[in-house]
Motif scaffolding. Sequence first.
Motif, mmCIF file in Angstrom:
data_model
loop_
_atom_site.group_PDB
_atom_site.id
_atom_site.type_symbol
_atom_site.label_atom_id
_atom_site.label_comp_id
_atom_site.label_asym_id
_atom_site.label_seq_id
_atom_site.Cartn_x
_atom_site.Cartn_y
_atom_site.Cartn_z
ATOM 1 N N ARG A 1 93.378 -15.933 24.708
ATOM 2 C CA ARG A 1 94.453 -14.933 24.680
ATOM 3 C C ARG A 1 93.887 -13.537 24.946
ATOM 4 N NH1 ARG A 1 98.888 -16.088 20.880
ATOM 5 N NH2 ARG A 1 99.490 -18.240 21.293
ATOM 6 N N ARG B 1 94.135 -9.508 15.533
ATOM 7 C CA ARG B 1 93.307 -8.530 16.246
ATOM 8 C C ARG B 1 92.181 -8.047 15.349
ATOM 9 N NH1 ARG B 1 97.748 -4.559 18.994
ATOM 10 N NH2 ARG B 1 99.218 -6.244 19.314
ATOM 11 N N PHE C 1 81.054 -9.766 24.517
ATOM 12 C CA PHE C 1 80.627 -8.526 25.170
ATOM 13 C C PHE C 1 79.230 -8.062 24.762
ATOM 14 C CE2 PHE C 1 80.283 -3.931 25.509
ATOM 15 C CZ PHE C 1 80.664 -3.720 26.824
ATOM 16 N N GLY D 1 96.620 -8.131 23.548
ATOM 17 C CA GLY D 1 98.035 -7.794 23.510
ATOM 18 C C GLY D 1 98.911 -8.933 23.022
ATOM 19 N N GLN D 2 98.363 -10.148 23.045
ATOM 20 C CA GLN D 2 99.167 -11.309 22.645
ATOM 21 C C GLN D 2 98.905 -11.727 21.205
ATOM 22 O OE1 GLN D 2 97.366 -13.461 25.954
ATOM 23 N NE2 GLN D 2 99.397 -13.887 26.746
ATOM 24 N N ARG E 1 83.738 -9.758 16.897
ATOM 25 C CA ARG E 1 82.990 -9.056 17.929
ATOM 26 C C ARG E 1 81.817 -8.294 17.319
ATOM 27 N NH1 ARG E 1 85.963 -4.443 21.342
ATOM 28 N NH2 ARG E 1 85.695 -3.376 19.355
ATOM 29 N N ALA E 2 82.086 -7.674 16.162
ATOM 30 C CA ALA E 2 81.026 -6.900 15.514
ATOM 31 C C ALA E 2 79.943 -7.815 14.944
ATOM 32 C CB ALA E 2 81.623 -6.029 14.414
ATOM 33 N N ALA F 1 89.949 -1.106 18.502
ATOM 34 C CA ALA F 1 89.258 -0.780 19.760
ATOM 35 C C ALA F 1 88.870 -2.035 20.533
ATOM 36 C CB ALA F 1 88.033 0.097 19.493
ATOM 37 N N LEU F 2 89.779 -2.980 20.607
ATOM 38 C CA LEU F 2 89.503 -4.174 21.408
ATOM 39 C C LEU F 2 89.632 -3.827 22.888
ATOM 40 C CD1 LEU F 2 91.438 -6.878 19.366
ATOM 41 C CD2 LEU F 2 88.998 -6.353 19.333
ATOM 42 N N PHE F 3 88.910 -4.567 23.731
ATOM 43 C CA PHE F 3 89.007 -4.342 25.172
ATOM 44 C C PHE F 3 90.231 -5.084 25.676
ATOM 45 C CE2 PHE F 3 84.269 -4.510 24.348
ATOM 46 C CZ PHE F 3 84.171 -3.150 24.145
ATOM 47 N N ARG F 4 91.219 -4.319 26.123
ATOM 48 C CA ARG F 4 92.530 -4.902 26.413
ATOM 49 C C ARG F 4 92.521 -5.840 27.605
ATOM 50 N NH1 ARG F 4 97.504 -1.497 27.061
ATOM 51 N NH2 ARG F 4 96.260 -0.322 28.549
ATOM 52 N N HIS F 5 91.618 -5.584 28.551
ATOM 53 C CA HIS F 5 91.638 -6.407 29.763
ATOM 54 C C HIS F 5 90.796 -7.670 29.614
ATOM 55 C CE1 HIS F 5 88.140 -3.830 30.016
ATOM 56 N NE2 HIS F 5 87.587 -4.754 30.763
ATOM 57 N N MET F 6 90.178 -7.850 28.441
ATOM 58 C CA MET F 6 89.357 -9.039 28.231
ATOM 59 C C MET F 6 90.058 -9.983 27.261
ATOM 60 S SD MET F 6 85.575 -7.494 27.706
ATOM 61 C CE MET F 6 84.956 -6.139 28.683
#
Lengths: 357, 283, 280
Positions: A130, A140, A99, A133-134, A147-148, A86-91
Motif C-alpha cells: 500500500r 501510518r 529506504f 495515503g491508503q 522505518r526507523a 514524514a512518510l514518503f508518499r510516493h513509496m
Amino acid sequence: MSIIVKQLTRRFSPGGSPAVSDVSFQAPAGAITSLLGPSGAGKSTLLRLICGLEVPDVGRVLIDGLDCTALPVQKRNVGVVFQSYALFRHMTVRENIAFGLNVRRLPRDEVEARVDEMLRLVQLEALGSRHPGQLSGGQRQRVAFARALAIRPRVLLLDEPFGALDTRVREELREWLHELHERTGLTTLLVTHDQQEALEISQHVVVMSEGRVAQAGSPEDIYDRPASPFVASFIGGASVLRGHVLEGRAALGSLALSVPAAAREGEAVHAFVRPHDIKLARSVSAAGAGERTPFMGRVERFKPVGGFVKVLLRMPSGDEVTVQVPRSEFEALGVVEGDAVRADVLTASVFVGDYAI
Amino acid sequence: MFAPSIHLPRRKTRTLEGSPWVRWTLVTVALGFLAVFLVVPLVAVFSFAFQKGWEAYLTAIAEPEARSAILLTLMAAVIAVPLNLVFGLAAAWLLARFRFRGRALLLTLIDLPFSVSPVIAGLIFVLLFGRQGWLGPLLFEHDIHVIFAVPGIVLATVFITLPFVVREVLPVMQTQGSDEEEAALTLGASGWRTFLRITLPKVKWGVLYGVILCNARAMGEFGAVSVVSGHVRGVTTTLPLHAEILYNEYDFAGAFAVASLLTLLALVTLVLKKYVEWRSEAS
Amino acid sequence: MAPRSRRHVLPGFRLSLGLTWAYVGLLVLIPLSSLFLKTFSLTWPQFWETVTAPRALAAYKLSFSASLAAALANVVFGLLVAWVLVRYRFPGRSLVESLVDLPFALPTAVAGLTLTTLFSSKGWYGQYLEAWGLKVAYTSVGVAVALTFIGLPFVVRTVQPVLEDIDVDVEEAAATLGATPWQTFTRVLFPAIVPALLSGFTLAFARALGEYGSVVFISGNMPLRTEIVPLLIVTKLEQYDYAGATAIAVVMLLASFLLLLAVNLLQRWSHRRLEARSRA
C-alpha cells in the motif's frame, strides 16, 4: 546505549532567548525516557539536537559513550519517528521501510528479509504494497516506527509520536509501544506534552520549561517530590494554597508541613495540593486542644465525573481548590452548594515565598 | 570584497542543503541562464529602441501609422477584455456552482483557445469569413469586410483571450464554496443582489488577475491577428504587426521603438500581477 | 453540489448556462467546426498528399524536434530555477520570481525580434557564438532558442508549488535514515516532483508546437530547412490554398489534442497514486 547530553545550548537568533539553554541530562540505557513539558519548552529542539538535525551552539551529545556532536545526522544511526510521520508518499510501505537500508547499499535479499521482519514486528504484513495515503493514522504511525527501526538504530527518538491520533488509538499505541520496547530493549527518548503518557510508559522523566531542565527523575519522584513550583503545578492538576511559616513549620489549616531551614518565622509559603490529597468533613466543631485551626471552605460547585465527584472549594483566603472525592464518600457527606466543609490537607508540596504565576 | 550571502529559509537546517559550494553553483547557473534569456533581451529592446536617440524614438512612435496601430491595439483590447470578463464571470459561476450534462465538454471548449496554435485561431476565422469562406459570398454581397479588416482582428483577439478570466476565477470560486451565497439567499437577497454583493467581492482579486493577463495577451497577440489582418498599413496593423513591418523594412530602430512600448506593457503587467498576488494573499 | 434531478437552489443556472454556451458556440464551436468541414472538401488522397508532401514532412520534423529540444531544456533549467527560487534566499530573489513570467507577458513578436537581433551574426550574442562556429539565427538552433524562451515559465510554475509543498520533515526523515543530500534529492524529492515536471514538459512542448510569433523572425523561413508547421499554414493561406492550410492545421490539432490527453491522463495517474484513500 545511553544518551548523555552535556550543557547543550541552541539559540535561533543572535541575542534572542535560547530555545535550549544549558541542558544536561542522561537517558539510561535500555529505558524509555520522556522529555515532558508544555509546548515551547524546547523539547523538540533538544530532540533535533540529539539526532543531529540541529547543531548546538554549545555543549555535547554522547550516544553510547561516543561523542557525536560533530557527526552529521546521516552518520548518527538514530531512529527518529516524526510527529507528522514524514512518510514518503510516493513509496509503498515496503519501500518506505527499505529506504534506510537501500541508502546503506545493503544486499537486496538482506533488505527484503529485514523489511519482512519489520512488517511482522509492527503487524502490517498484509499492507506492504500500500501507499501511505491508503493507510489509517495508526497504521501510518506503525510504518514510521518500522522505518526507523529497520536501520537497527542505536537509540530511538520519538517526537510526539501519538500527538495526531484520537484518544482510543493513542491508548492502544501506547500499550503497543510498551510491548515493542519490552521486545527490543532499545534506549528510547520520547518527547511529549502529555504527563499521563510520560508517567505511564517511561522509567525516567525529564521535565522541561523554557529551554531548561526543571527536574529529572523517576515518574514517582516527579509526581511525589516536585523540585520546583513549576513542576508541582504542571504535574497532577494541583491547586494552590497559601499559608505562612508558624513555629518553624508551614501552617496550612490543620496541617503543618516542614519547610526548608532557611525559612523565617511568619514568611509566606504556598503549597500545591493534588485533588485527591484533600479530605472533606462535615464537622464544624471547634478545633480540639492542641489542634491547629482547620481550613473551612465553601462548596462553590460540584460535578460527578465517573466514579468521583469534583468539588470546587472557595477558601477563606479566596483561593479556589479542586478536590476529588469518591462518589460514595461525597454522598455520605450530603453537602450541597454553599455549604461550609472542613478541608484537611493530607499532603502537599510546600515552597517558600508568595505564589505568582 | 562584499559578497552577498545565499541564505536558507529559516525553517531549513543546514545539514540538509548541501555545501555552500553546491548552493553557489546552482544559484549562479540559474541566474546566469535567466540573465541570458530574460534580462539581456529586456535591456536589448530599450537599447535598440534608443540607438538613434530620443528624437528618432519619439518620431517612430508618433508617426501616423504607429498612432493608428496603437489605437487599433487599444480598440481590440477594449472590446475583447470586457466581453471576456462578462463571459468569464458567467462561465465561472456556472462551472463552479452547478453540475450538469455537458460540463466537461464545455470546459474543454473553453480551454481550446489556449491549446490551439494562434495561426489556427486566425485560420478558422478566415475559413468562416474569408472570400472563399462559408459566409464570404454573403458578406461580399453586402460589402461587409471581416477578414483583412478590423472586425476580423477583434474576433481573433476575443477568441485567443477567451479562457483567461474563466481560468483565473473558476478555481477561486471553487475553493470559496457557496456557503455565503446560500446564507444571503436565506436572508432574502435576490439572485442578482447575491451575485453583486457577495460573490463578486469574494472573487475580485481573481477577476482582476484574469483581466490583467487577458489584456496583456489581447494587446500583444501576433499570430492569430497576423493571419486575419492582411497587413494593410495604417488600417489593419496592430502594434506587434507594425513592429514586424518596420523590421522587415530594415527600420530596426523604429521596430524596436514600437517593441519597447509592448515591452513596457509586459513590465506593467508583471508589476500589476505581483501587486494582485500580494493583495490577494494579504486578504 | 445539487444532483441533476433536483432543482438548483443557487440562482442563475439558466442564465449563465445560456450565456456560456452561446458565447462558446459562436466563438469556438462554429469557427472550429468550419475547420473540419473544410477538411472534408478534400478527398482522402488529396488530403494524404497534402499532409505528407516533403515540405510538410520537413516542417513536422523541425517543429517536433525543436519543440522537444526546447521542452527538454525547459525541464532542466525550469527545475533548476524552481529549486533555487524555493530553496534559497539571495538578493534579488523576488525580482527573479516576477521576471520568470516575462515570456508569458511579453508579446511573442517582441521576443522574436529581440532574440533574432541578439543572435544575428553581428548581434550581442551572435558575434561571439559565430566566432565559435555556432550559427543560431536563421537556423533550426534559433528556432529551439526562441521556443525555449517561450516555454520557460511552464516548468517553473508547475514544479514550484509542488516543491514548496514538500514537508521538511520528509527530508529530515531521509537524513536520519542515513541518506546523503544527493540521495535525498534523487530518491525522495525527485520522484515527488516527476509528475509536475512531466506536465510542465508537456505544456511547454504543446505551446512550442503551436508557437508562431517568436519563431517567424529567428527561423529565416526557408522551406524544407527552417520552416515550422504554423508558418507552412500561413504560407499556404497567403497562396489562397485554404484546403491545404486546413489539412496541415488538422494534423497539428490532432497532435496537440493527443498531448493534452497525455497531460490529463498523467495528472490523473499521479493524483490517484498519491492521494488514494483506503475505502476500508
